[in-house]
Design a protein around this motif. Structure first.
Motif, PDB file in Angstrom:
ATOM      1  N   ALA A   1       0.842  -1.208   0.000  1.00  0.00           N
ATOM      2  CA  ALA A   1       0.000   0.000   0.000  1.00  0.00           C
ATOM      3  C   ALA A   1       0.871   1.251   0.000  1.00  0.00           C
ATOM      4  O   ALA A   1       0.620   2.210  -0.753  1.00  0.00           O
ATOM      5  CB  ALA A   1      -0.913  -0.009   1.218  1.00  0.00           C
ATOM      6  N   LEU A   2       1.900   1.241   0.837  1.00  0.00           N
ATOM      7  CA  LEU A   2       2.830   2.377   0.884  1.00  0.00           C
ATOM      8  C   LEU A   2       3.529   2.554  -0.456  1.00  0.00           C
ATOM      9  O   LEU A   2       3.712   3.687  -0.920  1.00  0.00           O
ATOM     10  CB  LEU A   2       3.849   2.154   2.002  1.00  0.00           C
ATOM     11  N   GLU A   3       3.884   1.467  -1.100  1.00  0.00           N
ATOM     12  CA  GLU A   3       4.536   1.556  -2.406  1.00  0.00           C
ATOM     13  C   GLU A   3       3.585   2.131  -3.460  1.00  0.00           C
ATOM     14  O   GLU A   3       4.009   2.911  -4.325  1.00  0.00           O
ATOM     15  CB  GLU A   3       5.043   0.183  -2.847  1.00  0.00           C
ATOM     16  N   CYS A   4       2.311   1.765  -3.396  1.00  0.00           N
ATOM     17  CA  CYS A   4       1.329   2.367  -4.312  1.00  0.00           C
ATOM     18  C   CYS A   4       1.288   3.875  -4.132  1.00  0.00           C
ATOM     19  O   CYS A   4       1.263   4.639  -5.108  1.00  0.00           O
ATOM     20  CB  CYS A   4      -0.057   1.775  -4.062  1.00  0.00           C
ATOM     21  N   LEU A   5       1.282   4.315  -2.888  1.00  0.00           N
ATOM     22  CA  LEU A   5       1.232   5.748  -2.628  1.00  0.00           C
ATOM     23  C   LEU A   5       2.516   6.430  -3.095  1.00  0.00           C
ATOM     24  O   LEU A   5       2.476   7.512  -3.691  1.00  0.00           O
ATOM     25  CB  LEU A   5       0.988   5.993  -1.134  1.00  0.00           C
ATOM     26  N   HIS A   6       3.646   5.790  -2.852  1.00  0.00           N
ATOM     27  CA  HIS A   6       4.921   6.334  -3.320  1.00  0.00           C
ATOM     28  C   HIS A   6       4.935   6.443  -4.841  1.00  0.00           C
ATOM     29  O   HIS A   6       5.364   7.475  -5.396  1.00  0.00           O
ATOM     30  CB  HIS A   6       6.054   5.424  -2.842  1.00  0.00           C
TER      31      HIS A   6
ATOM     32  N   PHE B   1      -5.092   3.220   0.584  1.00  0.00           N
ATOM     33  CA  PHE B   1      -5.934   3.142   1.780  1.00  0.00           C
ATOM     34  C   PHE B   1      -6.919   1.967   1.686  1.00  0.00           C
ATOM     35  O   PHE B   1      -7.254   1.351   2.697  1.00  0.00           O
ATOM     36  CB  PHE B   1      -6.657   4.474   1.987  1.00  0.00           C
ATOM     37  N   ASP B   2      -7.346   1.657   0.464  1.00  0.00           N
ATOM     38  CA  ASP B   2      -8.182   0.474   0.224  1.00  0.00           C
ATOM     39  C   ASP B   2      -7.452  -0.787   0.691  1.00  0.00           C
ATOM     40  O   ASP B   2      -8.023  -1.632   1.403  1.00  0.00           O
ATOM     41  CB  ASP B   2      -8.492   0.404  -1.282  1.00  0.00           C
ATOM     42  N   ILE B   3      -6.180  -0.916   0.301  1.00  0.00           N
ATOM     43  CA  ILE B   3      -5.401  -2.114   0.632  1.00  0.00           C
ATOM     44  C   ILE B   3      -5.279  -2.292   2.137  1.00  0.00           C
ATOM     45  O   ILE B   3      -5.415  -3.402   2.670  1.00  0.00           O
ATOM     46  CB  ILE B   3      -4.011  -2.047  -0.031  1.00  0.00           C
ATOM     47  N   ILE B   4      -5.032  -1.209   2.843  1.00  0.00           N
ATOM     48  CA  ILE B   4      -4.899  -1.293   4.304  1.00  0.00           C
ATOM     49  C   ILE B   4      -6.220  -1.680   4.948  1.00  0.00           C
ATOM     50  O   ILE B   4      -6.278  -2.520   5.857  1.00  0.00           O
ATOM     51  CB  ILE B   4      -4.391   0.043   4.880  1.00  0.00           C
TER      52      ILE B   4
END
Length: 304
Positions: free
Chosen positions: A82-87, A132-135
């Protein structure tokens, strides 16, 4: 006792491969419950902007921080992805002509070059939302309280008071160069905030104590500053082929950096100091912390 370079690199590659596999699954064309459709061109642009390699350092930090404190690795992998998607969203948007105006990223055309400006914006928007969906998704098997804390911490790290605000300061720096305090604030927000979250997230996943969470947060702050300082050094000393993107652009635009302010010798010394401080923060955890301590050294010594 320290981790060998070969052992660290092997662990980092294994984690990057696991993140890549998770991204491939999450960014498939399969429609999720409550989604209506996944437009083909949009999904292709999202994959172009996120499946293009990279060290996947931020997911690695989530997994290793969780492991240090006894957190579940499956949950940590999903949160790290999820963090990587945001990055990746941030990179897609930063590359746009209205921002940093870059044509290449990791050695291939940026999303707006491979597709078009509007699709690049939408791909970034979609990756940001998906994080945020993934989390929050039931597949991320964590207590609701932990998910809430992760969503809040990531939102604060990514928004106006974190990464996005740092990008705003970075754009303003082109016309009004900041002083040293301003440069440090800009870098702590634009680059450091997501790295800090990556470390703190592991503590949240593990349900660790407030003391452990604060220690990992401080560790993340230290290596976040080190990451940007190393990046600024590479921007002056590395070539575009090595970096996989254009170099020397900050200096050309008149943007202030700590390297530009104090010189290369000072920057290298300060980088060593930050690394030592980060390593010392984790000394109380003993051998369990060696992989994260090796990460601090890797951040300082990386070549691209």
């Amino acid at each position: 006792m320290t981790i060998s370079d070969a052992a660290f690199e092997s662990r980092l590659k294994e984690s990057a491969a696991a993140t890549q596999t998770m991204l491939l699954t999450l960014l498939s064309d399969a429609v999720l419950p409550d989604e209506l459709a996944r437009p083909e061109r949009l999904m292709a642009a999202m994959r172009h902007g996120s499946l293009n390699g990279g060290k996947r350092l931020r997911p690695f930090l989530v997994r290793e921080s969780a492991l240090l404190l006894g957190g579940d690795d499956d949950a940590a992998l999903r949160v790290g992805t999820a963090l990587e998607c945001l990055h990746c969203y941030s990179l897609i948007h930063d590359d746009l002509p209205a921002m940093d105006d870059d044509d290449t990223r990791r050695g291939q055309p940026t999303v707006h070059k491979a597709f078009d400006y509007a699709t690049a914006i939408l791909a970034g928007d979609s990756l940001l939302t998906y994080a945020f969906d993934i989390i929050a998704a039931p597949e991320t098997q964590l207590p609701d309280r932990a998910k809430t804390e992760l969503v809040l911490a990531l939102a604060r790290a990514a928004g106006a008071g974190g990464m996005a605000g740092g990008q705003a300061l970075d754009l303003a720096a082109e016309t009004s160069p900041p002083d040293e305090a301003g440069i440090r604030m800009l870098q702590a927000m634009k680059t450091g905030a997501l790295i800090r979250f990556g470390c703190e997230a592991g503590a949240i996943i593990a349900g660790a104590s407030a003391h452990d969470r604060q220690t990992l947060r401080l560790f993340g702050q230290k290596i976040g500053l080190a990451f940007q300082l190393a990046d600024d050094l590479l921007d002056l000393t590395a070539d575009a082929a090595t970096m996989g993107k254009a170099t020397g652009k900050d200096a050309a635009r008149g943007k202030g950096t700590l390297v530009g302010l104090h010189g290369i010798d000072w920057a290298e010394k300060h980088l060593d100091e930050l690394t030592a401080e980060a390593v010392e923060l984790l000394a109380p955890y003993g051998e369990k912390a060696m992989m994260l301590q090796a990460t601090a050294r890797f951040v300082a010594n990386r070549q691209n």
